[in-house]
Scaffold this motif. Sequence first.
Motif, PDB file in Angstrom:
ATOM      1  N   TYR A 107       0.826  -1.207   0.000  1.00  0.00           N
ATOM      2  CA  TYR A 107       0.000   0.000   0.000  1.00  0.00           C
ATOM      3  C   TYR A 107       0.863   1.261   0.000  1.00  0.00           C
ATOM      4  CZ  TYR A 107      -3.232  -3.670   1.238  1.00  0.00           C
ATOM      5  OH  TYR A 107      -3.951  -4.850   1.250  1.00  0.00           O
ATOM      6  N   GLY A 108       1.845   1.266  -0.915  1.00  0.00           N
ATOM      7  CA  GLY A 108       2.697   2.423  -1.068  1.00  0.00           C
ATOM      8  C   GLY A 108       3.951   2.417  -0.228  1.00  0.00           C
ATOM      9  N   LYS A 109       4.110   1.414   0.645  1.00  0.00           N
ATOM     10  CA  LYS A 109       5.297   1.329   1.497  1.00  0.00           C
ATOM     11  C   LYS A 109       6.096   0.087   1.120  1.00  0.00           C
ATOM     12  CE  LYS A 109       6.850   1.488   6.284  1.00  0.00           C
ATOM     13  NZ  LYS A 109       7.583   2.742   6.073  1.00  0.00           N
ATOM     14  N   PRO A 110       7.379   0.258   0.743  1.00  0.00           N
ATOM     15  CA  PRO A 110       8.190  -0.922   0.427  1.00  0.00           C
ATOM     16  C   PRO A 110       8.522  -1.718   1.686  1.00  0.00           C
ATOM     17  CG  PRO A 110       9.542   1.048   0.336  1.00  0.00           C
ATOM     18  CD  PRO A 110       8.129   1.507   0.558  1.00  0.00           C
ATOM     19  N   ALA A 111       8.465  -3.034   1.570  1.00  0.00           N
ATOM     20  CA  ALA A 111       8.751  -3.913   2.712  1.00  0.00           C
ATOM     21  C   ALA A 111       9.609  -5.071   2.236  1.00  0.00           C
ATOM     22  CB  ALA A 111       7.463  -4.429   3.332  1.00  0.00           C
ATOM     23  N   LEU A 112      10.613  -5.411   3.025  1.00  0.00           N
ATOM     24  CA  LEU A 112      11.456  -6.569   2.756  1.00  0.00           C
ATOM     25  C   LEU A 112      10.867  -7.765   3.488  1.00  0.00           C
ATOM     26  CD1 LEU A 112      14.092  -7.935   1.755  1.00  0.00           C
ATOM     27  CD2 LEU A 112      15.202  -7.064   3.834  1.00  0.00           C
ATOM     28  N   GLN A 183      20.605  -5.542   6.104  1.00  0.00           N
ATOM     29  CA  GLN A 183      19.604  -5.906   5.103  1.00  0.00           C
ATOM     30  C   GLN A 183      18.644  -4.745   4.820  1.00  0.00           C
ATOM     31  OE1 GLN A 183      19.298  -8.456   3.128  1.00  0.00           O
ATOM     32  NE2 GLN A 183      21.020  -9.629   3.970  1.00  0.00           N
ATOM     33  N   LEU A 184      18.291  -4.007   5.852  1.00  0.00           N
ATOM     34  CA  LEU A 184      17.415  -2.851   5.641  1.00  0.00           C
ATOM     35  C   LEU A 184      18.104  -1.798   4.780  1.00  0.00           C
ATOM     36  CD1 LEU A 184      15.877  -2.551   9.214  1.00  0.00           C
ATOM     37  CD2 LEU A 184      14.628  -3.111   7.122  1.00  0.00           C
ATOM     38  N   ARG A 185      19.377  -1.530   5.068  1.00  0.00           N
ATOM     39  CA  ARG A 185      20.115  -0.552   4.269  1.00  0.00           C
ATOM     40  C   ARG A 185      20.338  -1.058   2.841  1.00  0.00           C
ATOM     41  NH1 ARG A 185      23.163   0.115   9.195  1.00  0.00           N
ATOM     42  NH2 ARG A 185      24.679  -1.389   8.391  1.00  0.00           N
ATOM     43  N   LEU A 186      20.708  -2.329   2.721  1.00  0.00           N
ATOM     44  CA  LEU A 186      20.994  -2.911   1.413  1.00  0.00           C
ATOM     45  C   LEU A 186      19.784  -2.825   0.492  1.00  0.00           C
ATOM     46  CD1 LEU A 186      22.963  -4.582  -0.390  1.00  0.00           C
ATOM     47  CD2 LEU A 186      21.951  -6.632   0.644  1.00  0.00           C
ATOM     48  N   ASN A 187      18.600  -3.072   1.052  1.00  0.00           N
ATOM     49  CA  ASN A 187      17.379  -3.089   0.247  1.00  0.00           C
ATOM     50  C   ASN A 187      16.649  -1.744   0.249  1.00  0.00           C
ATOM     51  OD1 ASN A 187      16.803  -6.077  -0.663  1.00  0.00           O
ATOM     52  ND2 ASN A 187      17.663  -6.191   1.408  1.00  0.00           N
ATOM     53  N   GLU A 188      17.225  -0.768   0.938  1.00  0.00           N
ATOM     54  CA  GLU A 188      16.695   0.599   0.969  1.00  0.00           C
ATOM     55  C   GLU A 188      15.233   0.629   1.418  1.00  0.00           C
ATOM     56  OE1 GLU A 188      17.519   1.911  -3.036  1.00  0.00           O
ATOM     57  OE2 GLU A 188      19.510   2.628  -2.449  1.00  0.00           O
ATOM     58  N   VAL A 189      14.968  -0.061   2.544  1.00  0.00           N
ATOM     59  CA  VAL A 189      13.630  -0.085   3.123  1.00  0.00           C
ATOM     60  C   VAL A 189      13.734   0.167   4.619  1.00  0.00           C
ATOM     61  CG1 VAL A 189      12.768  -1.734   1.399  1.00  0.00           C
ATOM     62  CG2 VAL A 189      13.707  -2.587   3.551  1.00  0.00           C
ATOM     63  N   ASP A 190      12.614   0.493   5.230  1.00  0.00           N
ATOM     64  CA  ASP A 190      12.584   0.645   6.686  1.00  0.00           C
ATOM     65  C   ASP A 190      11.539  -0.254   7.332  1.00  0.00           C
ATOM     66  OD1 ASP A 190      10.188   1.972   6.161  1.00  0.00           O
ATOM     67  OD2 ASP A 190      11.119   3.953   6.285  1.00  0.00           O
ATOM     68  N   LEU A 191      11.115  -1.289   6.581  1.00  0.00           N
ATOM     69  CA  LEU A 191      10.182  -2.281   7.117  1.00  0.00           C
ATOM     70  C   LEU A 191      10.637  -3.676   6.717  1.00  0.00           C
ATOM     71  CD1 LEU A 191       7.542  -3.140   8.511  1.00  0.00           C
ATOM     72  CD2 LEU A 191       6.365  -2.733   6.334  1.00  0.00           C
ATOM     73  N   GLY A 208      20.654   4.235  11.332  1.00  0.00           N
ATOM     74  CA  GLY A 208      21.229   5.542  11.045  1.00  0.00           C
ATOM     75  C   GLY A 208      20.425   6.592  11.777  1.00  0.00           C
ATOM     76  N   ASP A 209      19.845   7.498  11.034  1.00  0.00           N
ATOM     77  CA  ASP A 209      18.981   8.515  11.653  1.00  0.00           C
ATOM     78  C   ASP A 209      17.526   8.330  11.258  1.00  0.00           C
ATOM     79  OD1 ASP A 209      19.209   9.149   9.015  1.00  0.00           O
ATOM     80  OD2 ASP A 209      19.717  11.260   9.305  1.00  0.00           O
ATOM     81  N   ARG A 210      17.181   7.118  10.755  1.00  0.00           N
ATOM     82  CA  ARG A 210      15.825   6.872  10.272  1.00  0.00           C
ATOM     83  C   ARG A 210      15.128   5.829  11.132  1.00  0.00           C
ATOM     84  NH1 ARG A 210      15.793   5.578   3.997  1.00  0.00           N
ATOM     85  NH2 ARG A 210      13.572   5.442   4.540  1.00  0.00           N
ATOM     86  N   PRO A 211      13.839   6.035  11.420  1.00  0.00           N
ATOM     87  CA  PRO A 211      13.083   5.001  12.135  1.00  0.00           C
ATOM     88  C   PRO A 211      12.807   3.820  11.210  1.00  0.00           C
ATOM     89  CG  PRO A 211      11.625   6.795  11.505  1.00  0.00           C
ATOM     90  CD  PRO A 211      13.023   7.233  11.152  1.00  0.00           C
ATOM     91  N   ALA A 212      12.797   2.639  11.772  1.00  0.00           N
ATOM     92  CA  ALA A 212      12.515   1.423  11.009  1.00  0.00           C
ATOM     93  C   ALA A 212      11.715   0.475  11.885  1.00  0.00           C
ATOM     94  CB  ALA A 212      13.809   0.773  10.529  1.00  0.00           C
ATOM     95  N   ARG A 213      11.216  -0.569  11.278  1.00  0.00           N
ATOM     96  CA  ARG A 213      10.394  -1.517  12.024  1.00  0.00           C
ATOM     97  C   ARG A 213      10.677  -2.936  11.540  1.00  0.00           C
ATOM     98  NH1 ARG A 213       4.204  -0.166  13.218  1.00  0.00           N
ATOM     99  NH2 ARG A 213       5.280   1.065  14.790  1.00  0.00           N
ATOM    100  N   ARG A 214      10.783  -3.859  12.497  1.00  0.00           N
ATOM    101  CA  ARG A 214      10.934  -5.290  12.201  1.00  0.00           C
ATOM    102  C   ARG A 214       9.767  -6.037  12.818  1.00  0.00           C
ATOM    103  NH1 ARG A 214      13.585  -9.912  14.671  1.00  0.00           N
ATOM    104  NH2 ARG A 214      14.324  -8.613  16.419  1.00  0.00           N
ATOM    105  N   ILE A 215       9.017  -6.745  11.990  1.00  0.00           N
ATOM    106  CA  ILE A 215       7.857  -7.495  12.458  1.00  0.00           C
ATOM    107  C   ILE A 215       8.160  -8.986  12.356  1.00  0.00           C
ATOM    108  CG2 ILE A 215       5.401  -7.956  12.141  1.00  0.00           C
ATOM    109  CD1 ILE A 215       5.126  -5.191  10.938  1.00  0.00           C
ATOM    110  N   VAL A 216       8.023  -9.684  13.469  1.00  0.00           N
ATOM    111  CA  VAL A 216       8.303 -11.117  13.530  1.00  0.00           C
ATOM    112  C   VAL A 216       6.984 -11.877  13.656  1.00  0.00           C
ATOM    113  CG1 VAL A 216       9.641 -12.916  14.646  1.00  0.00           C
ATOM    114  CG2 VAL A 216      10.423 -10.549  14.774  1.00  0.00           C
TER     115      VAL A 216
END
Length: 245
Positions: A107-112, A183-191, A208-216
């Motif tokens: 829905y408009g947000k890239p996710a790995l 992996q988040l940096r490599l794939n340029e995502v924050d989810l 870095g200076d960006r918020p990110a989220r990991r869902i298990v």
Amino acid sequence: MPCTLFIADLHLSTGRPDITAAFLRFMEEEAVNAEALYVLGDLFEFSIGDDEPSELNRQVASAFRACSEQGTPVYFIHGNRDFMVGRRFAREAGMTLLPEHRVIDLYGKPALIMHGDTLCIDDAGYQRYRRITRWAWLQWLFLRLPLKFRLDIADGIRGKSAQSKQDKVMQVMDVNPAEVARQLRLNEVDLLIHGHTHRPAIHDLTIGDRPARRIVLGDWYTQGSVLAVTPQGMALQSRAFEEQS
């Protein structure tokens, strides 16, 4: 409301009909109404090849096929238990096999998305085993063994895996934070969405200076675990098993 569903670590087997019943109910009542279903590995407790003539395999393939035929695409990423699921089963199930790491649009947000075992780099023994079992020539040889031999090998691997888990500290079997960040940096995502560790949670991070989220995602040993994502947000949910008569 549009909704995309994620599940992992069901570990379906003939010895746990309660999990199979919960899965089939989920497919019939929920998955068919979703925009997409992503299965992030370890759907089966163990896979020995698409030629395994089990009723369980037929039930699962039929459930996926019915879902896809009603308009919900089904996507599958291999786990550490079911990496032998192949193109034949995928065709029968009407599902799409994805590579071990894939960036999707939510829905408009890239996710790995991934199974998650590749994040557990502190477990050197497992990572070595993983590399060996992914050798194409070794899988080719394994699939040409008689079915009974493959079943015996699978039973032996399950027993060794259970003992190995008992001998390891939990930190070794969990994800490595630096690898998650890489992996988040490599794939340029924050989810990042994954399974494997059986520790359902939503982790808020700073990369870095960006918020990110990991869902298990959680496993299905005692209850179902489903991640539901809509344009408004996401929720990690549980599903109670029905009482067995």
